[in-house]
Scaffold this motif. Structure first.
Motif, PDB file in Angstrom:
ATOM      1  N   MET A   1       0.875  -1.055   0.183  1.00 29.34           N
ATOM      2  CA  MET A   1      -0.023   0.015   0.091  1.00 29.34           C
ATOM      3  C   MET A   1       0.766   1.208   0.011  1.00 29.34           C
ATOM      4  N   LYS A   2       0.654   2.069  -1.088  1.00 32.01           N
ATOM      5  CA  LYS A   2       1.447   3.354  -0.863  1.00 32.01           C
ATOM      6  C   LYS A   2       1.072   4.265   0.015  1.00 32.01           C
ATOM      7  N   THR A   5      -2.338   6.054  -0.043  1.00 31.14           N
ATOM      8  CA  THR A   5      -3.418   5.224   0.346  1.00 31.14           C
ATOM      9  C   THR A   5      -3.419   4.676   1.923  1.00 31.14           C
ATOM     10  N   LYS A   6      -2.325   4.792   2.549  1.00 28.11           N
ATOM     11  CA  LYS A   6      -2.196   4.281   3.904  1.00 28.11           C
ATOM     12  C   LYS A   6      -3.160   5.426   4.529  1.00 28.11           C
ATOM     13  N   HIS A   9      -6.767   4.752   4.464  1.00 29.43           N
ATOM     14  CA  HIS A   9      -7.416   3.394   4.587  1.00 29.43           C
ATOM     15  C   HIS A   9      -6.733   2.592   5.805  1.00 29.43           C
TER      16      HIS A   9
END
Length: 382
Positions: A1-2, A5-6, A9
């Motif tokens: 996960m980039k 995005t972290k 999410h």
């Protein structure tokens, strides 16, 4: 996960009872148990709270760590770390650090028999001569507050491992967007969440992230037993703030670069401290361990008169004179009389923290307005 995005999410799940996409504020002090001990992980909100759990999981993911723990302030987090030690233990700390850290080390914990050595960490090999059988912890900030000194996390991590010492890094200025100390060899990473992670100057909080299960268990015991925990409303605010951390940090870095370069052209400015300059001490290290150079800048004035610093601070408009940093709005401060007043003058000046030094937290406003603001204040000097 980039990373981007972290921020949205990681560690966050829809509420199972309603499907709410935003983590609810579980504004409760206690939880119903069907029978003694049947509490589904939640019994009392000093120990655990679902809103805090979501935030702790999110922070752990941002720092590529396994365990996150939140505290009622950054100093509450530091307090918990030093409580891992015993009377007679020794700590090696950078000599350029936040005044509140210096104060809690020297005015609180030294009274309980813990000894602190404050040294320059620009050359990691210099640390070893201060290590003895009582040394238990190396404590660093990078970039440091307020001189923006850069400390080589990876090299100090090697020293710590060689001597089996804990190594903690205050990552407040850089944030996990710019660097991840755990990946570079640190055992603990600490944040004043109040600053960039919250990002909106509306919450006070601290956090620690670790990978080691036993260390996490020790810190969780201290967190619960000593009680310096944040409330669910604050946890909600930080979760909301983190969702734009990557976007805000990009703008902080862009504006920081522009303001640092602008200040360097000003006739009345003496020195500008910003890690992005090629002539900044350990710039190559910053370039290696950071993804950009941040929005924190310090500068001094020619003549080094405190009266000149005060005149500038009193005549800024978009840069508001206030404690703290890392919010969307630009702030300015006078470390010698504000954030670092607890450090003796002779100790401050050893690291370059002179009376005319001004610290800027460059916000996300239009940078041309910020330049104009600084130019107008500098023009007030005779």
């Amino acid at each position: 996960m980039k990373f981007g995005t972290k921020t949205i999410h990681a560690g966050v799940e829809p509420d199972p009872s309603t499907g709410a996409i935003m983590t609810p504020i579980f504004q409760t002090s206690t939880y119903i148990q069907r029978s003694p001990g049947d509490h589904k992980g939640y019994e009392y909100s000093r120990t655990h709270n679902p809103t805090r759990t979501a935030l702790q999981n999110n922070l752990a993911a941002l720092e590529n760590g396994k365990h996150g723990l939140c505290f009622s302030s950054g100093l509450g987090a530091i307090d918990a770390i030093i409580k891992l030690l015993n009377p007679g233990d020794e700590v090696i700390s950078t000599n350029d650090l936040y005044g509140g850290s210096y104060r809690i080390f020297t005015k609180v914990f030294e009274r309980y028999g813990i000894k602190f050595h404050f040294i320059s960490m620009e050359e990691p090999k210099n640390i070893e001569k201060y290590i003895n059988e009582n040394t238990k912890l190396i404590w660093a900030e990078t970039p440091t507050n307020p001189m923006m000194n850069i400390i080589d996390i990876e090299e100090i991590g090697k020293v710590a491992k060689k001597h089996k010492l804990l190594f903690g890094v205050d990552n407040t200025f850089a944030t996990p967007f710019l660097q991840n100390p755990l990946d570079l060899g640190a055992d603990l990473v600490m944040h004043s969440v109040t600053k960039y992670l919250g990002g909106h100057s509306d919450v006070v909080m601290g956090a620690i992230v670790v990978n080691d299960d036993q260390l996490a268990e020790q810190l969780a015991f201290i967190q619960n037993a000593c009680g310096a925990t944040p409330g669910p409303q604050d946890c909600f605010l930080v979760l909301r703030g983190i969702k734009t951390l990557h976007l805000r940090m990009e703008r902080h870095c862009q504006n920081g670069k522009a303001i640092a370069e602008f200040l360097k052209t000003q006739e009345k400015v003496d020195k500008v401290y910003w890690p992005g300059f090629e002539d900044h001490p350990n710039h190559d290290i910053a370039k290696k361990q950071m993804r950009d150079f941040g929005g924190m800048i310090s500068f001094t004035l020619k003549g080094n008169k405190i009266e000149d610093a005060n005149k500038i601070l009193e005549n800024l408009h978009y840069f508001s004179l206030a404690e703290s940093l890392g919010g969307v709005e630009s702030l300015c401060g006078h470390p010698a009389s504000m954030t670092h007043a607890s450090i003796p003058k002779e100790e401050r000046e050893k690291v370059g923290l002179v009376d005319s030094l001004i610290r800027l937290s460059v916000g996300i406003e239009d940078v041309e307005d910020l330049k104009e603001d600084l130019a107008g204040a500098l023009a007030k000097l005779s």
